[in-house]
Design an enzyme around this catalytic site. Structure first.
Site, PDB file in Angstrom:
ATOM      1  N   HIS A 206       0.792  -1.240   0.000  1.00 64.03           N
ATOM      2  CA  HIS A 206       0.000   0.000   0.000  1.00 64.03           C
ATOM      3  C   HIS A 206       0.820   1.284   0.000  1.00 64.03           C
ATOM      4  CE1 HIS A 206       0.806  -0.052   4.357  1.00 64.03           C
ATOM      5  NE2 HIS A 206       0.657   1.242   4.276  1.00 64.03           N
TER       6      HIS A 206
HETATM    7  C1  UD1 Z   1      -2.199   5.799   5.219  1.00 68.21           C
HETATM    8  C2  UD1 Z   1      -0.992   6.396   5.916  1.00 68.21           C
HETATM    9  C3  UD1 Z   1       0.119   5.375   6.002  1.00 68.21           C
HETATM   10  C4  UD1 Z   1      -0.362   4.075   6.599  1.00 68.21           C
HETATM   11  C5  UD1 Z   1      -1.608   3.584   5.874  1.00 68.21           C
HETATM   12  C6  UD1 Z   1      -2.153   2.372   6.586  1.00 68.21           C
HETATM   13  C7  UD1 Z   1      -0.647   8.815   5.532  1.00 68.21           C
HETATM   14  C8  UD1 Z   1       0.151   9.828   4.814  1.00 68.21           C
HETATM   15  N1  UD1 Z   1      -0.468   7.536   5.169  1.00 68.21           N
HETATM   16  O1  UD1 Z   1      -1.838   5.505   3.879  1.00 68.21           O
HETATM   17  O2  UD1 Z   1       1.151   5.892   6.811  1.00 68.21           O
HETATM   18  O3  UD1 Z   1       0.649   3.125   6.468  1.00 68.21           O
HETATM   19  O4  UD1 Z   1      -2.596   4.616   5.892  1.00 68.21           O
HETATM   20  O5  UD1 Z   1      -3.005   1.633   5.784  1.00 68.21           O
HETATM   21  O6  UD1 Z   1      -1.404   9.148   6.409  1.00 68.21           O
HETATM   22  N2  UD1 Z   1      -8.877   4.731   0.403  1.00 68.21           N
HETATM   23  C9  UD1 Z   1     -10.133   4.194   0.203  1.00 68.21           C
HETATM   24  N3  UD1 Z   1     -10.801   3.757   1.312  1.00 68.21           N
HETATM   25  C10 UD1 Z   1     -10.313   3.833   2.578  1.00 68.21           C
HETATM   26  C11 UD1 Z   1      -9.052   4.387   2.754  1.00 68.21           C
HETATM   27  C12 UD1 Z   1      -8.339   4.839   1.651  1.00 68.21           C
HETATM   28  O7  UD1 Z   1     -10.615   4.105  -0.909  1.00 68.21           O
HETATM   29  O8  UD1 Z   1     -10.986   3.396   3.532  1.00 68.21           O
HETATM   30  C13 UD1 Z   1      -8.143   5.210  -0.794  1.00 68.21           C
HETATM   31  C14 UD1 Z   1      -8.536   6.631  -1.184  1.00 68.21           C
HETATM   32  O9  UD1 Z   1      -8.461   6.736  -2.566  1.00 68.21           O
HETATM   33  C15 UD1 Z   1      -7.421   7.441  -0.565  1.00 68.21           C
HETATM   34  C16 UD1 Z   1      -6.221   6.518  -0.747  1.00 68.21           C
HETATM   35  O10 UD1 Z   1      -6.746   5.213  -0.531  1.00 68.21           O
HETATM   36  O11 UD1 Z   1      -7.239   8.678  -1.201  1.00 68.21           O
HETATM   37  C17 UD1 Z   1      -5.093   6.781   0.198  1.00 68.21           C
HETATM   38  O12 UD1 Z   1      -5.566   6.818   1.537  1.00 68.21           O
HETATM   39  P1  UD1 Z   1      -4.737   7.615   2.650  1.00 68.21           P
HETATM   40  O13 UD1 Z   1      -5.379   7.414   3.959  1.00 68.21           O
HETATM   41  O14 UD1 Z   1      -4.471   9.019   2.205  1.00 68.21           O
HETATM   42  O15 UD1 Z   1      -3.321   6.907   2.590  1.00 68.21           O
HETATM   43  P2  UD1 Z   1      -2.929   5.386   2.759  1.00 68.21           P
HETATM   44  O16 UD1 Z   1      -2.189   5.001   1.532  1.00 68.21           O
HETATM   45  O17 UD1 Z   1      -4.091   4.570   3.186  1.00 68.21           O
HETATM   46  N1  UDP Z   2      -4.098  -5.517   8.734  1.00 68.13           N
HETATM   47  C1  UDP Z   2      -5.372  -6.054   8.833  1.00 68.13           C
HETATM   48  N2  UDP Z   2      -5.998  -6.463   7.687  1.00 68.13           N
HETATM   49  C2  UDP Z   2      -5.413  -6.372   6.459  1.00 68.13           C
HETATM   50  C3  UDP Z   2      -4.105  -5.829   6.377  1.00 68.13           C
HETATM   51  C4  UDP Z   2      -3.489  -5.399   7.530  1.00 68.13           C
HETATM   52  O1  UDP Z   2      -5.920  -6.160   9.928  1.00 68.13           O
HETATM   53  O2  UDP Z   2      -6.048  -6.749   5.462  1.00 68.13           O
HETATM   54  C5  UDP Z   2      -3.442  -5.071   9.960  1.00 68.13           C
HETATM   55  C6  UDP Z   2      -2.078  -5.660  10.188  1.00 68.13           C
HETATM   56  O3  UDP Z   2      -2.176  -6.898  10.850  1.00 68.13           O
HETATM   57  C7  UDP Z   2      -1.395  -4.597  11.016  1.00 68.13           C
HETATM   58  C8  UDP Z   2      -1.993  -3.318  10.497  1.00 68.13           C
HETATM   59  O4  UDP Z   2      -3.196  -3.685   9.839  1.00 68.13           O
HETATM   60  O5  UDP Z   2      -1.727  -4.733  12.389  1.00 68.13           O
HETATM   61  C9  UDP Z   2      -1.048  -2.677   9.537  1.00 68.13           C
HETATM   62  O6  UDP Z   2      -1.679  -1.678   8.849  1.00 68.13           O
HETATM   63  P1  UDP Z   2      -1.164  -1.147   7.447  1.00 68.13           P
HETATM   64  O7  UDP Z   2      -0.339  -2.172   6.781  1.00 68.13           O
HETATM   65  O8  UDP Z   2      -2.360  -0.636   6.746  1.00 68.13           O
HETATM   66  O9  UDP Z   2      -0.323   0.130   7.870  1.00 68.13           O
HETATM   67  P2  UDP Z   2       1.180   0.377   8.359  1.00 68.13           P
HETATM   68  O10 UDP Z   2       1.482  -0.548   9.470  1.00 68.13           O
HETATM   69  O11 UDP Z   2       2.071   0.201   7.171  1.00 68.13           O
HETATM   70  O12 UDP Z   2       1.165   1.814   8.777  1.00 68.13           O
END
Ligand code: UD1
Ligand code: UDP
Length: 360
Positions: A206
């Site tokens: 991601h």
């Molecule tokens: C965010 C965090 C990242 C974390 C990750 C965990 C920032 C800068 N990044 O990244 O540190 O590791 O969450 O998963 O805060 N989207 C959906 N549905 C959702 C959520 C997101 O469609 O429920 C899509 C949207 O298009 C959105 C894009 O994902 O614009 C990115 O979401 P965003 O929360 O900005 O960043 P992540 O890549 O999820």
């Molecule tokens: N996780 C989850 N379901 C998924 C993928 C991840 O519950 O389908 C959990 C995972 O076990 C961990 C956390 O989400 O505890 C990690 O989140 P993510 O990878 O989105 O973010 P990051 O840790 O990189 O910030």
């Protein structure tokens, strides 16, 4: 004492769950829970509240899906308004997302003390939005809960006073111990997906640096596809990655080769991790969970904040520049087994954080 907790993204629900539970069990402590809405799909948000019994947020801002500037700016404005109403003694923020930074900035400007859980992590890669969020949050915070000795050292190197820093251990270790046991009893995911223990590779992707750069995304997905010729690859697909694959017209091709599934709840994720032969990921949290469960991990990035896992022989960096490197690093490490490490504490980080907050 009133603590206002700011969460918004999937990993924050997991980091906060046991701390919230503990805070709410203490006499004289009231927790106000604020969800920014950064993650909003049911399987990125609601599922965690339901399955982990996280209380309903007191405030839900519904701010997600925008650019960093839009999200962060709108969150600061909305959080400020709530802080002025609630007057908390502490604002508690987690990790390194836009919600973390917004919570910290809104509070510090109102002179409300900020506590940061998972302080001091650094990738030293300033292109990552998370790196900017962490550095700024740490410098705004009054109390820095560092998960590892490396994190403590990073904070020292940046001149942050030792009096603000506590090495408490990693709350994700506490959570993995607690919910990992529960997952053994209740998760049916292996059966549902017809998977055999140790018979598959689990992958998650991601990070912006992978999803937003087609060459890297291609190296990741082609590399995983090469692995899938040997061993099934199960990949719960983050919405950001799904959208990127759709945009590029690669989603169907990926589906033909990999077991793409919707993002799963935490308990199913624990079960998938525990039983994987190897985990390939660019997630921060998942890298550590692999180690907690004794599963080798290949990290699909150029660097990692969790350097101790690489040093101990559990984690192998596979910068996704070409598919062959990704596939080779995965296939050659299926049986890797590193040394045990103590960096993440003893599973009691939550207690330390809560007693420290109450003591202040
Ligand atoms: C965010 C965090 C990242 C974390 C990750 C965990 C920032 C800068 N990044 O990244 O540190 O590791 O969450 O998963 O805060 N989207 C959906 N549905 C959702 C959520 C997101 O469609 O429920 C899509 C949207 O298009 C959105 C894009 O994902 O614009 C990115 O979401 P965003 O929360 O900005 O960043 P992540 O890549 O999820
Ligand atoms: N996780 C989850 N379901 C998924 C993928 C991840 O519950 O389908 C959990 C995972 O076990 C961990 C956390 O989400 O505890 C990690 O989140 P993510 O990878 O989105 O973010 P990051 O840790 O990189 O910030």
């Amino acid at each position: 004492m009133r603590v206002l907790t700011v969460v918004g993204a999937r990993p924050q629900f997991i980091k906060a769950v046991l701390i919230s539970k503990s805070l709410r069990s203490k006499e004289g402590v009231r927790e106000v829970l604020l969800h920014t809405g950064q993650h909003y799909d049911a399987e990125m948000s609601n599922i965690f509240f339901e399955q982990l019994n996280i209380p309903e947020p007191d405030y839900y801002l519904g701010i997600g899906g925008g650019t960093h500037g839009q999200n962060t700016g709108r969150m600061i404005e909305a959080i400020e308004e709530i802080l002025l109403k609630e007057h908390p003694d502490w604002v508690l923020v987690y990790g390194d997302t836009d919600s973390t930074l917004a919570g910290a900035l809104a509070a510090v400007k109102l002179h409300i003390p900020v506590a940061h859980v998972e302080a001091g992590l650094r990738s030293f890669n300033r292109h990552m939005p998370e790196e900017i969020n962490r550095v700024l949050t740490d410098h705004a915070a009054d109390l820095l809960f560092a998960p590892t000795p490396t994190a403590v050292e990073n904070l020292r190197q940046e001149g942050l006073p030792e009096s603000r820093v506590r090495w408490v251990g990693d709350v994700m270790y506490d959570a993995a111990l607690h919910f990992g046991r529960l997952a053994d009893r209740v998760s049916t995911v292996l059966k549902r997906l017809d998977l055999e223990s140790r018979g598959y590779v689990l992958a998650t992707v991601h990070r912006a640096e992978n999803t937003d750069e087609p060459a890297r995304l291609k190296a990741v997905f082609e590399g995983l596809s090469q692995v899938a010729a040997e061993l099934p690859v199960v990949l719960p697909l983050h919405p950001r990655t799904r959208k990127a694959l759709e945009r590029l017209g690669w989603l169907e091709r990926a589906r033909e080769r990999l077991r793409l599934i919707e993002p799963v709840g935490y308990l199913d994720m624990m079960a998938l991790e525990k039983n994987a032969r190897l985990i390939a990921t660019d997630s921060g949290g998942v890298q550590k969970e692999a180690y907690f469960f004794g599963v080798p991990c290949v990290t699909l990035r150029d660097e990692t904040e969790w350097v101790e896992l690489v040093e101990a022989g559990w984690n192998f960096l596979a910068p996704p520049h070409d598919a062959e490197t990704v596939a080779r690093l995965i296939l050659s490490n299926l049986n890797a087994h590193g040394r045990p490490i103590k960096a993440y504490g003893d599973g009691h980080a939550v207690e330390r954080i809560v007693s420290e907050l109450i003591r202040q």
